[in-house]
Structures are given as C-alpha cells and as structure tokens.
Design a protein around this motif. Sequence first.
Motif, PDB file in Angstrom:
ATOM      1  N   ALA A   1       0.973  -1.177  -0.010  1.00  0.00           N
ATOM      2  CA  ALA A   1      -0.130  -0.020   0.051  1.00  0.00           C
ATOM      3  C   ALA A   1       0.855   1.160  -0.153  1.00  0.00           C
ATOM      4  O   ALA A   1       0.454   2.531  -0.116  1.00  0.00           O
ATOM      5  CB  ALA A   1      -0.799  -0.004   1.141  1.00  0.00           C
ATOM      6  N   LEU A   2       2.154   1.152   0.368  1.00  0.00           N
ATOM      7  CA  LEU A   2       3.167   2.319   0.283  1.00  0.00           C
ATOM      8  C   LEU A   2       3.605   2.513  -0.932  1.00  0.00           C
ATOM      9  O   LEU A   2       4.387   3.491  -1.071  1.00  0.00           O
ATOM     10  CB  LEU A   2       4.095   1.870   1.393  1.00  0.00           C
ATOM     11  CG  LEU A   2       3.720   1.989   2.903  1.00  0.00           C
ATOM     12  CD1 LEU A   2       5.003   1.482   3.795  1.00  0.00           C
ATOM     13  CD2 LEU A   2       3.100   3.098   3.370  1.00  0.00           C
ATOM     14  N   GLY A   3       3.362   1.510  -1.894  1.00  0.00           N
ATOM     15  CA  GLY A   3       4.112   1.673  -3.292  1.00  0.00           C
ATOM     16  C   GLY A   3       5.146   0.705  -3.396  1.00  0.00           C
ATOM     17  O   GLY A   3       6.062   0.758  -4.350  1.00  0.00           O
ATOM     18  N   LEU A   4       5.604  -0.183  -2.322  1.00  0.00           N
ATOM     19  CA  LEU A   4       6.822  -1.080  -2.258  1.00  0.00           C
ATOM     20  C   LEU A   4       6.614  -1.969  -3.289  1.00  0.00           C
ATOM     21  O   LEU A   4       5.545  -2.531  -3.156  1.00  0.00           O
ATOM     22  CB  LEU A   4       7.025  -1.407  -0.834  1.00  0.00           C
ATOM     23  CG  LEU A   4       7.604  -0.196  -0.036  1.00  0.00           C
ATOM     24  CD1 LEU A   4       7.424  -0.885   1.328  1.00  0.00           C
ATOM     25  CD2 LEU A   4       8.963   0.302  -0.269  1.00  0.00           C
ATOM     26  N   ARG A   5       7.472  -2.305  -4.266  1.00  0.00           N
ATOM     27  CA  ARG A   5       7.188  -3.291  -5.152  1.00  0.00           C
ATOM     28  C   ARG A   5       8.097  -4.636  -5.166  1.00  0.00           C
ATOM     29  O   ARG A   5       7.946  -5.416  -5.836  1.00  0.00           O
ATOM     30  CB  ARG A   5       7.535  -2.597  -6.594  1.00  0.00           C
ATOM     31  CG  ARG A   5       6.903  -1.456  -6.877  1.00  0.00           C
ATOM     32  CD  ARG A   5       5.529  -1.112  -6.109  1.00  0.00           C
ATOM     33  NE  ARG A   5       4.426  -1.963  -6.739  1.00  0.00           N
ATOM     34  CZ  ARG A   5       3.188  -2.092  -6.218  1.00  0.00           C
ATOM     35  NH1 ARG A   5       2.764  -1.422  -5.172  1.00  0.00           N
ATOM     36  NH2 ARG A   5       2.435  -2.771  -6.876  1.00  0.00           N
ATOM     37  N   GLU A   6       8.640  -4.719  -4.018  1.00  0.00           N
ATOM     38  CA  GLU A   6       9.528  -6.083  -3.619  1.00  0.00           C
ATOM     39  C   GLU A   6       9.395  -6.317  -2.290  1.00  0.00           C
ATOM     40  O   GLU A   6       9.699  -5.314  -1.314  1.00  0.00           O
ATOM     41  CB  GLU A   6      11.110  -5.836  -4.039  1.00  0.00           C
ATOM     42  CG  GLU A   6      11.331  -5.542  -5.542  1.00  0.00           C
ATOM     43  CD  GLU A   6      12.795  -5.627  -6.030  1.00  0.00           C
ATOM     44  OE1 GLU A   6      13.452  -6.109  -5.214  1.00  0.00           O
ATOM     45  OE2 GLU A   6      13.030  -5.426  -7.184  1.00  0.00           O
ATOM     46  N   LEU A   7       9.238  -7.613  -1.935  1.00  0.00           N
ATOM     47  CA  LEU A   7       9.088  -8.144  -0.608  1.00  0.00           C
ATOM     48  C   LEU A   7       9.838  -9.223  -0.346  1.00  0.00           C
ATOM     49  O   LEU A   7      10.292 -10.096  -1.241  1.00  0.00           O
ATOM     50  CB  LEU A   7       7.774  -8.584  -0.342  1.00  0.00           C
ATOM     51  CG  LEU A   7       6.495  -7.591  -0.581  1.00  0.00           C
ATOM     52  CD1 LEU A   7       5.201  -8.153  -0.418  1.00  0.00           C
ATOM     53  CD2 LEU A   7       6.524  -6.411   0.488  1.00  0.00           C
ATOM     54  N   HIS A   8      10.545  -9.283   0.850  1.00  0.00           N
ATOM     55  CA  HIS A   8      11.629 -10.267   1.129  1.00  0.00           C
ATOM     56  C   HIS A   8      11.138 -10.939   2.392  1.00  0.00           C
ATOM     57  O   HIS A   8      10.613 -10.180   3.486  1.00  0.00           O
ATOM     58  CB  HIS A   8      12.714  -9.698   1.631  1.00  0.00           C
ATOM     59  CG  HIS A   8      14.014 -10.612   2.161  1.00  0.00           C
ATOM     60  ND1 HIS A   8      15.038 -11.364   1.133  1.00  0.00           N
ATOM     61  CD2 HIS A   8      14.038 -11.045   3.467  1.00  0.00           C
ATOM     62  CE1 HIS A   8      15.710 -11.925   2.061  1.00  0.00           C
ATOM     63  NE2 HIS A   8      15.294 -12.033   3.249  1.00  0.00           N
ATOM     64  N   GLY A   9      10.763 -12.570   2.443  1.00  0.00           N
ATOM     65  CA  GLY A   9      10.403 -12.955   3.441  1.00  0.00           C
ATOM     66  C   GLY A   9      11.115 -14.433   3.735  1.00  0.00           C
ATOM     67  O   GLY A   9      11.707 -14.794   2.738  1.00  0.00           O
ATOM     68  N   SER A  10      10.985 -15.033   4.767  1.00  0.00           N
ATOM     69  CA  SER A  10      11.703 -16.174   4.978  1.00  0.00           C
ATOM     70  C   SER A  10      10.677 -17.440   4.700  1.00  0.00           C
ATOM     71  O   SER A  10      11.072 -18.722   4.532  1.00  0.00           O
ATOM     72  CB  SER A  10      12.289 -16.390   6.485  1.00  0.00           C
ATOM     73  OG  SER A  10      11.277 -16.491   7.412  1.00  0.00           O
ATOM     74  N   CYS A  11       9.409 -17.207   5.083  1.00  0.00           N
ATOM     75  CA  CYS A  11       8.366 -17.892   4.899  1.00  0.00           C
ATOM     76  C   CYS A  11       8.725 -19.612   5.457  1.00  0.00           C
ATOM     77  O   CYS A  11       8.478 -20.232   4.650  1.00  0.00           O
ATOM     78  CB  CYS A  11       8.095 -18.299   3.254  1.00  0.00           C
ATOM     79  SG  CYS A  11       7.568 -16.746   2.738  1.00  0.00           S
TER      80      CYS A  11
END
Length: 246
Positions: free
Chosen positions: A192-202
């Motif tokens: 929602a902030l416009g961030l287009r890459e996410l990093h997770g450990s899942c």
Amino acid sequence: MRPLVRVEVCVDSVGGLDAAVAGGADRIELCSALALGGLTPSAGLMAAAGRAPVPALAMIRPRAGGFVWSPAEIAVMCCDIRASRDAGLAGVVLGASLADGTLDCETLSALLAEAQGMTTTLHRCFDLVPDPFVALEQAVALGFDRILTSGQAKTALEGIDLIAALHARASGRIVIMPGSGVTAENARRFTALGLRELHGSCSVTQAEDTKVAGFGFGPELRRVTSARLLQALVAASKESNGADQR
C-alpha cells in the motif's frame, strides 16, 4: 499501471531451494546458516541454484557477527562473488561497515566492482547505520539496485514508518525492499506504500532429532522454508497487484 510486486525468499538448503521454486518465488536469496542471519552458501548450493528456474542472489558474508571486514575477509568475499558468477547466479547480497556503523564505501565499491553486471542488494548492515538517509544516498551513489531493510527495527512492521520515508526519499532511484517478519498477513501494509519488492523467510519450525541435537550437531528446533507459506505470500502480493491496478 504500477509494476507487479516481486517476492524474494531466503533459503539455506537444497530443500529450501526446492520449496522456493514450488512456492512461486520471483527471486531467491541464497545463504547458509539463516539462523545466524545468513552466511555465504557453499559452492555446491550455488551450483544447484544456478540450475534452478528462479533467479538467485548469493549472500556474501564469510562469517557471523558484525560487518567490519579485514583485508583477508574482503579477499574471500571477492572470491565468493566470482564463484557466484561462475555458478550462473543473477546477483549478490552484501554489505560492509566501518567501526562507527556507517557504510564502508571503499570496501563496498571494491566488492561491487567484482560484481559488475550482476544485480546487487545492500543487506541489513543498513539497519545499523547511524543515519539511514545518508546511507541511502551512499547506496544510490555506489550503484546498488536495492536495499534490504527492516527499517532499523527488529521487524519490518515495527520499522514501517522509516521504510515508507526511505521509499519516498529514494524516489525510484533504488528499490527499498522490506524484510524481517514479512508475511501474507501483513504484505498489504507494505504494498500500500508503493513498495514493489518483498523479502520473506516463509519458514516453519521443525524439531530436530534429539540425538542429533544432543551431540551438538544442530539446534533442537530449526527453521525450514515452507512452500505453503510462500504461496500465501505470493498470493497476497498478487491481490495487492490487482488492488493497485483497479
């Protein structure tokens, strides 16, 4: 129309690599020893990732602890970057600090020269800098493609205000990628902030064999990559894509 959200997952084993592919990751951060924050992966794991259908970036971190590197450690890191390239990996993840916590731009420049032509991520040594906005400008000047950050907090959700401010200041010059505690449940807070890459450990907790743990060969509990949790994060990011494009 905004570009689609890309999901990166960190893995530290061949099993994690398989889960990342099965779960639909857009990119892999390849490490060893994620329990220590991620160290340089082995040559064999790099080779396996180089054959995978998903682009992978190798963590370049020769030991646990802080990010002030000796000349000998920098030489090792340069060699590991070359090994990443030889394995066919898409890029590297690296960082270097001075004793006061600021970015070691001289060392970073040398490492980036070794990684020329590869995609590059400045890792969470960024979260230790005294002035994140100065470090942001340094990362841009050095030529990094992205910064992985929790917003100088233990989790990205706790640091979301700083992440938002960094994204605004970056103004498209470098990607700000939130990491640490990013899940399907909170992904929309970041997109929602416009961030287009996410990093997770899942990842999920898995009990180790008690005899193995008893001999000190591993912890009693360890984290392993979950294709199911990754699929959920990818699905949440796609929902964000659709919401942003309507």
